[in-house]
Structures are given as C-alpha cells and as structure tokens.
Design a protein around this motif. Structure first.
Motif, mmCIF file in Angstrom:
data_model
loop_
_atom_site.group_PDB
_atom_site.id
_atom_site.type_symbol
_atom_site.label_atom_id
_atom_site.label_comp_id
_atom_site.label_asym_id
_atom_site.label_seq_id
_atom_site.Cartn_x
_atom_site.Cartn_y
_atom_site.Cartn_z
ATOM 1 N N ARG A 16 1.049 4.172 -3.094
ATOM 2 C CA ARG A 16 0.722 5.493 -2.715
ATOM 3 C C ARG A 16 1.965 6.378 -3.157
ATOM 4 O O ARG A 16 1.932 7.517 -3.796
ATOM 5 N N VAL B 136 1.319 9.405 2.095
ATOM 6 C CA VAL B 136 2.054 8.400 1.662
ATOM 7 C C VAL B 136 2.094 7.485 2.831
ATOM 8 O O VAL B 136 1.743 6.176 2.723
ATOM 9 N N PRO C 201 -1.957 7.742 5.670
ATOM 10 C CA PRO C 201 -3.152 8.417 5.404
ATOM 11 C C PRO C 201 -4.224 8.049 6.267
ATOM 12 O O PRO C 201 -5.582 8.786 6.278
ATOM 13 N N ASP D 97 0.630 -1.212 0.133
ATOM 14 C CA ASP D 97 0.132 0.032 0.086
ATOM 15 C C ASP D 97 0.752 1.191 -0.072
ATOM 16 O O ASP D 97 0.599 2.136 -0.724
ATOM 17 N N LEU E 72 1.586 9.349 -5.822
ATOM 18 C CA LEU E 72 1.544 10.743 -5.000
ATOM 19 C C LEU E 72 3.001 11.330 -5.161
ATOM 20 O O LEU E 72 2.837 12.825 -5.140
#
Length: 132
Positions: free
Chosen positions: A46, A109, A112, A42, A50
C-alpha cells in the motif's frame, strides 16, 4: 509472452501465499509471526501504491497553506513552527482540511480496514451518501 509481475503484484502474491498456504499449517508463535509478516507485506504494498500521490497532494496543500515551496519534510516542519508561533491556527482556511486529508491518506496505508476510515473514505468518494 507475458510481462513479469510488478513489485505490487509480487508483494500481494507472497502475502497471499503466507496467509492461504502457509499459515493454516502453522501453530503458535510461528503462525502469529507469519501473519505479521503477511501484514507487513500488505503495508509495504500500500505504501508503494498510495504514498507518491498522497505525498504530492500533501505537498500542494502545504504550499497553499504556507504560501511557499520546498520539500515535504521542510514544509511540515514549517507548518509545525507556524502553529507553535500562532501564525496558523484553528481558524486558518484549509488547515483542518489538510490535517484530515493527511490523516485519511495515512490510514489508507496503515489501517484501511479501520471502520471509521472506511466510512469516511466512502463519504469522500461519494459525498452525497454522507449528507442527509
């Protein structure tokens, strides 16, 4: 014919498989390490999604603060030196905004789900909600 999944979609698919299909069948340390692996996927997803925009915005802020251009790492080093030497300080216009925006981009990142981040991100997206 369907296009193949993107790198971001592949990471999401694998993380979901680990959490929903594999994790319920595991116990103890193996379950814990599987959850950690899903969380790492995950974070990487991210980062890929991002970081490019966040780093571009950070670089623009630093260029305005320092009135110079260069690679992001060099600009960050220059900011640290300017702060250390007292050329930039708490009263420097834009410094606090830059530091706050950089912090929020990092949290987007890394964490969140962090409650304070979610609250501030909502304020940033909908500034009217943050004022009374």
């Amino acid at each position: 014919m369907h296009p193949p999944p993107s790198r971001l979609e592949l990471l999401e698919i694998v993380a979901e498989f680990l959490r929903k299909d594999l994790l319920p069948k595991l116990e103890g340390a193996t379950a814990f390490h599987t959850l950690v692996a899903a969380n790492v996927l995950d974070i990487v997803r991210r980062e890929l999604a991002l970081t490019p925009d966040a780093e571009a915005a950070e670089r623009q802020r630093l260029e305005r603060l320092l009135d110079t251009t260069g690679p992001l790492e060099t600009l960050n080093d220059a900011l640290c030196l300017a702060i250390r030497e007292g050329r930039i300080g708490p009263d420097t216009p834009g410094l606090w905004d830059h530091l706050w925006a950089t912090t929020l981009d990092t949290l987007a990142v890394d964490q969140p789900g962090y409650a304070a981040y979610r609250l501030e991100a909502a304020r940033t997206i909908n500034p009217q909600e943050g004022s009374a």
